[in-house]
Structures are given as structure tokens and as C-alpha cells.
Scaffold this motif. Sequence first.
Motif, PDB file in Angstrom:
ATOM      1  N   VAL A  27      -4.904  -2.041 -12.320  1.00  0.00           N
ATOM      2  CA  VAL A  27      -3.565  -2.602 -12.560  1.00  0.00           C
ATOM      3  C   VAL A  27      -2.647  -2.301 -11.385  1.00  0.00           C
ATOM      4  O   VAL A  27      -1.709  -3.052 -11.097  1.00  0.00           O
ATOM      5  N   SER A  28      -2.923  -1.236 -10.670  1.00  0.00           N
ATOM      6  CA  SER A  28      -2.101  -0.863  -9.514  1.00  0.00           C
ATOM      7  C   SER A  28      -2.065  -1.962  -8.469  1.00  0.00           C
ATOM      8  O   SER A  28      -1.069  -2.112  -7.749  1.00  0.00           O
ATOM      9  N   PHE A  29      -3.123  -2.775  -8.363  1.00  0.00           N
ATOM     10  CA  PHE A  29      -3.170  -3.816  -7.336  1.00  0.00           C
ATOM     11  C   PHE A  29      -2.194  -4.956  -7.623  1.00  0.00           C
ATOM     12  O   PHE A  29      -1.883  -5.745  -6.727  1.00  0.00           O
ATOM     13  N   TRP A  30      -1.720  -5.068  -8.872  1.00  0.00           N
ATOM     14  CA  TRP A  30      -0.785  -6.131  -9.240  1.00  0.00           C
ATOM     15  C   TRP A  30       0.667  -5.644  -9.285  1.00  0.00           C
ATOM     16  O   TRP A  30       1.561  -6.440  -9.522  1.00  0.00           O
ATOM     17  N   ILE A  31       0.874  -4.365  -9.079  1.00  0.00           N
ATOM     18  CA  ILE A  31       2.238  -3.834  -9.064  1.00  0.00           C
ATOM     19  C   ILE A  31       2.816  -3.981  -7.662  1.00  0.00           C
ATOM     20  O   ILE A  31       2.105  -3.826  -6.659  1.00  0.00           O
ATOM     21  N   ASN A  32       4.124  -4.243  -7.588  1.00  0.00           N
ATOM     22  CA  ASN A  32       4.788  -4.439  -6.305  1.00  0.00           C
ATOM     23  C   ASN A  32       4.573  -3.237  -5.394  1.00  0.00           C
ATOM     24  O   ASN A  32       4.594  -2.082  -5.828  1.00  0.00           O
ATOM     25  N   ILE A  33       4.381  -3.511  -4.107  1.00  0.00           N
ATOM     26  CA  ILE A  33       4.134  -2.442  -3.142  1.00  0.00           C
ATOM     27  C   ILE A  33       5.308  -1.470  -3.080  1.00  0.00           C
ATOM     28  O   ILE A  33       5.133  -0.266  -2.892  1.00  0.00           O
ATOM     29  N   GLU A  34       6.504  -1.986  -3.249  1.00  0.00           N
ATOM     30  CA  GLU A  34       7.689  -1.129  -3.135  1.00  0.00           C
ATOM     31  C   GLU A  34       7.874  -0.222  -4.356  1.00  0.00           C
ATOM     32  O   GLU A  34       8.671   0.714  -4.310  1.00  0.00           O
ATOM     33  N   ALA A  35       7.139  -0.485  -5.443  1.00  0.00           N
ATOM     34  CA  ALA A  35       7.237   0.364  -6.634  1.00  0.00           C
ATOM     35  C   ALA A  35       6.268   1.540  -6.483  1.00  0.00           C
ATOM     36  O   ALA A  35       5.302   1.687  -7.242  1.00  0.00           O
ATOM     37  N   ALA A  36       6.550   2.365  -5.505  1.00  0.00           N
ATOM     38  CA  ALA A  36       5.658   3.487  -5.194  1.00  0.00           C
ATOM     39  C   ALA A  36       5.528   4.485  -6.350  1.00  0.00           C
ATOM     40  O   ALA A  36       4.419   4.925  -6.651  1.00  0.00           O
ATOM     41  N   PRO A  37       6.613   4.888  -7.009  1.00  0.00           N
ATOM     42  CA  PRO A  37       6.453   5.863  -8.112  1.00  0.00           C
ATOM     43  C   PRO A  37       5.519   5.373  -9.219  1.00  0.00           C
ATOM     44  O   PRO A  37       4.711   6.155  -9.742  1.00  0.00           O
ATOM     45  N   ALA A  38       5.600   4.092  -9.565  1.00  0.00           N
ATOM     46  CA  ALA A  38       4.751   3.564 -10.639  1.00  0.00           C
ATOM     47  C   ALA A  38       3.281   3.581 -10.238  1.00  0.00           C
ATOM     48  O   ALA A  38       2.406   3.986 -11.005  1.00  0.00           O
ATOM     49  N   VAL A  57      -2.112   0.920   1.674  1.00  0.00           N
ATOM     50  CA  VAL A  57      -1.165  -0.204   1.576  1.00  0.00           C
ATOM     51  C   VAL A  57       0.243   0.263   1.890  1.00  0.00           C
ATOM     52  O   VAL A  57       0.994  -0.405   2.609  1.00  0.00           O
ATOM     53  N   ASN A  58       0.632   1.395   1.365  1.00  0.00           N
ATOM     54  CA  ASN A  58       1.968   1.912   1.615  1.00  0.00           C
ATOM     55  C   ASN A  58       2.176   2.222   3.086  1.00  0.00           C
ATOM     56  O   ASN A  58       3.243   1.951   3.657  1.00  0.00           O
ATOM     57  N   PHE A  59       1.173   2.776   3.726  1.00  0.00           N
ATOM     58  CA  PHE A  59       1.276   3.084   5.153  1.00  0.00           C
ATOM     59  C   PHE A  59       1.409   1.821   5.986  1.00  0.00           C
ATOM     60  O   PHE A  59       2.219   1.744   6.930  1.00  0.00           O
ATOM     61  N   MET A  60       0.625   0.783   5.655  1.00  0.00           N
ATOM     62  CA  MET A  60       0.689  -0.476   6.410  1.00  0.00           C
ATOM     63  C   MET A  60       2.020  -1.173   6.219  1.00  0.00           C
ATOM     64  O   MET A  60       2.567  -1.748   7.165  1.00  0.00           O
ATOM     65  N   SER A  61       2.563  -1.129   5.014  1.00  0.00           N
ATOM     66  CA  SER A  61       3.830  -1.829   4.754  1.00  0.00           C
ATOM     67  C   SER A  61       5.016  -1.173   5.447  1.00  0.00           C
ATOM     68  O   SER A  61       6.042  -1.821   5.656  1.00  0.00           O
ATOM     69  N   ARG A  62       4.908   0.064   5.829  1.00  0.00           N
ATOM     70  CA  ARG A  62       6.018   0.786   6.464  1.00  0.00           C
ATOM     71  C   ARG A  62       5.895   0.831   7.984  1.00  0.00           C
ATOM     72  O   ARG A  62       6.694   1.500   8.633  1.00  0.00           O
ATOM     73  N   GLN A  63       4.928   0.143   8.542  1.00  0.00           N
ATOM     74  CA  GLN A  63       4.779   0.162   9.991  1.00  0.00           C
ATOM     75  C   GLN A  63       5.963  -0.474  10.711  1.00  0.00           C
ATOM     76  O   GLN A  63       6.414   0.019  11.742  1.00  0.00           O
ATOM     77  N   ASP A  64       6.506  -1.588  10.190  1.00  0.00           N
ATOM     78  CA  ASP A  64       7.645  -2.240  10.834  1.00  0.00           C
ATOM     79  C   ASP A  64       8.882  -1.352  10.776  1.00  0.00           C
ATOM     80  O   ASP A  64       9.660  -1.275  11.735  1.00  0.00           O
ATOM     81  N   LYS A  65       9.069  -0.648   9.659  1.00  0.00           N
ATOM     82  CA  LYS A  65      10.210   0.248   9.566  1.00  0.00           C
ATOM     83  C   LYS A  65      10.071   1.415  10.527  1.00  0.00           C
ATOM     84  O   LYS A  65      11.043   1.832  11.168  1.00  0.00           O
ATOM     85  N   ASN A  66       8.880   1.916  10.674  1.00  0.00           N
ATOM     86  CA  ASN A  66       8.669   2.996  11.625  1.00  0.00           C
ATOM     87  C   ASN A  66       8.903   2.537  13.056  1.00  0.00           C
ATOM     88  O   ASN A  66       9.449   3.263  13.885  1.00  0.00           O
ATOM     89  N   ARG A  67       8.499   1.295  13.297  1.00  0.00           N
ATOM     90  CA  ARG A  67       8.715   0.754  14.641  1.00  0.00           C
ATOM     91  C   ARG A  67      10.192   0.590  14.924  1.00  0.00           C
ATOM     92  O   ARG A  67      10.676   0.925  16.017  1.00  0.00           O
ATOM     93  N   ASP A  68      10.963   0.072  13.964  1.00  0.00           N
ATOM     94  CA  ASP A  68      12.414  -0.066  14.146  1.00  0.00           C
ATOM     95  C   ASP A  68      13.076   1.295  14.309  1.00  0.00           C
ATOM     96  O   ASP A  68      14.008   1.449  15.110  1.00  0.00           O
ATOM     97  N   ASP A  69      12.600   2.282  13.578  1.00  0.00           N
ATOM     98  CA  ASP A  69      13.171   3.627  13.712  1.00  0.00           C
ATOM     99  C   ASP A  69      12.933   4.181  15.110  1.00  0.00           C
ATOM    100  O   ASP A  69      13.831   4.793  15.712  1.00  0.00           O
TER     101      ASP A  69
END
Length: 415
Positions: free
Chosen positions: A234-245, A297-309
Motif C-alpha cells: 500500500v505504501s507504493f500508492w501513498i503520496n511521496i510527500e506523505a513521509a510519516p504515513a 524514493v524519498n532520496f530521489m525526490s529531494r535531489q532537486d531541493k538539495n541542488r537548489d540548497d
Amino acid sequence: MSVQETATPTESFFRLLDDYDHRIRPNFNGAPVNVTCDIFVQSMGSVKETTMDYIINVFFRQRWNDPRLSFKQFNETLTLDASVVGKIWVPDVFFVNEKGANFHDVTTANRMLRVDPTGTILYSTRLTLTLACPMNLYRFPMDRQQCGLKMESYGKTEADIMLHWKWTRPVEFDASVELPQFYVENIRTNRTVQNYNTGQYTRLTATFDLQRQMGFYLIQVYIPTMLIVILSWVSFWINIEAAPARVALGITTVLTMTTQGSAQGGDVKVSYVKAIDIWLAVCLLFVFAALIEFAAVNFMSRQDKNRDDRRRKEKEEADKNENGKVIPPPKEDYATLRQRTWLHHVKNVSLKEEVPSSLDIKSEKCSSQQRPPPERERNKYMDRAKNLDRLSRGLFPLGFFLFNLMYWNAYLLFL
């Protein structure tokens, strides 16, 4: 009429016991005594994998002929009290794989002695036996076991006693006998000769072919763990940004699988891997892989934010260097300073006149290339993360289906 003619069969039999020596077998110094055995199983159960034994309650029957007890002048079979057993010769049969046994004495000793006029004796006794049953648990809980009941004469070799199974129905089961975890597929009887240092002895073996009924393990182990693995997807269908869930779901499934494995896999402690151990280990691997997938997945989704930082930090460092304090140049006299200012002015004017307009356009293009990437390029990492989730939605169920296909075929069909 003489006393001998008026005596009853019982009186005649006990008169025979006056000169009877129970220490000597029948036909002493002659042919061995043929003892025919059969058993009636009244109950059977408590097949334990931990101690590798089982408990069985039987009526054990032995038949042999003792010519010294024949009273052919009467055509009547005598059923005698159990106290007579100690006054006649009986075979010294024992159970080879016995770990514990007891006679039944409620309300009286559960023994029967029956003698016919030809001297043929039927001796039956009721026993509860705890018998050793070495088990092979590689396929547990889809295993089949062979538990035996082995009998021999303890001190009489083949020259004295020959044991035989009853010709018809040597082992009988009560119709109400049911085992909680096993089904009796077949009963086999065998007669062999055992060679020891003290001689050759006849051994009778009854083998019970037991097949485990795995309904309990299907309900308590296989179906719950299968549902836990499916729940982790079920985790694969939850939004990537809903990390706590997603983290909570992943950790919950991993801990549940660990608890289930500790509770069910530790009941039978052996030094090799059982079928249920493989199932629990692979299910734990699947739910753990689902948790690791979210980390990726969480690491890949935050690559652009890390790059901007990183870019923002670099810009802040550059601005800090530009706005920092500038060390003043050394003092010069007025004439030298005026000459330097005039030369600098002339140089700037000449450079502005010589530089073509095309260079200004190129410089603007170069500066535009150094600007931050557009929104479409910055979201490529998020797209990759979403693609990994989509791929996992298909790969995880497919992998689990292939594992089930191999697992059940291997343990139910081929092994």
C-alpha cells in the motif's frame, strides 16, 4: 465316579500348575516357541516435534502354545484372573523405542489370560506407551513422518522365541481415533532379525505413516503473513510527500513480521532450515524491501531541493565575498594618483569603442546559461521517484507470486 472324572476345567488347570515351573519355557531344549502378536490401538496422539516422540494407548496381545497347560479332556476355554500371569511362563517381549510406559490398574489390573484345552494361551494387556519417533522436519509443516512401534524379546534369542505378526489384521485402529495434527495414511508391519553380541533376536515393527494436516498453520501463519506482505505494498500508492504515513506503515509491517516469525518459527528448534523458516524469511525480506524502496524514493525526490540548497549557499558565499571589507591600497602622492586616474579613464573609453555589440549579446547568452534550470528540469528527480513507485507496484506482486509458485510446487509436489 473318580475325583479326576468329576473335576471341573478350572480345577484341572490349577492342578497342572502344581507341577508347573514358570522359569522354563515350553518345549525346553526343543523347537523355539512361536509367539504371535497383534495390537489394537485405542488412542494415539501428542506427536511432539520438540521431544520427537508420541503417545499411544494399545491392547497388546500375544499368543503361544504351552503343552504343559493342555487339558484335552475338556472342550472349554478358560478365562483366568490376572494373578495367574505370575504363575506361568510368558514371553519377555519389550518395546525397543519405548521412552516411558505404564500399565492400567483401574479398577483392576487391565490384563486378560485365556487358555484353551490344547494349551494355546492368549495374553492381553493394556499399555500406554511413550515411543521415540525420529523426525525429519525439513518440510515442516508440510511433512510426512514415519513413527514406529518396535518389539523384541529381551533375553531369548531365536533359538528360544520366534516372534510373528498375526496373519490377518496385525494392527487395528479404533474407529474414533483422531490425531490433532496428523492423518494416518498407512500402517505397515515388518519382521526382521537383529544381530547383537548376545545373539540374534526377532524384531517386529509396526510403522505408522503420518501426514501432517496443515490447516492450523494456514490459518495462523501463512495467510496472516501473506496479508502483511500485501499490506506493505500500500505504501507504493501513498503520496511521496506523505513521509510519516509511509514510514509508519513500513516499520509496522516489518515489526509485525518479526513478531510472527519469532512466535511461530521458534516452536520447533532444529539446527537446519525448515519450510516455514524459508516462508517467514522471504516474507520479512519483502516487507523490508518495501521500506527500503521508500527510502530510495524519498532520496530521489529531494535531489532537486538539495541542488537548489547548494546553489543558494554558493550564491550567499559569493555575495559575502563581494560585500566584504576591501583593503585600501597604499598611499600615493597627488601627481602619481592623477596620472593613474587619467590613464584608467583613457583605457576604459578606448575599450568601449572597440568592443562590438555582438560580444554584448554573447555575454548575455552566457549569463543566461548560468541561471538556474527551468521548472521542468528541476522536477526530473521527482518524476524518477514516481516512476520507481510505479515500477514497484508491478515488480513486488510479480516477485511474490513467482516465489509462491516455486515454494508450493517445491514442497507439495516435488519433494
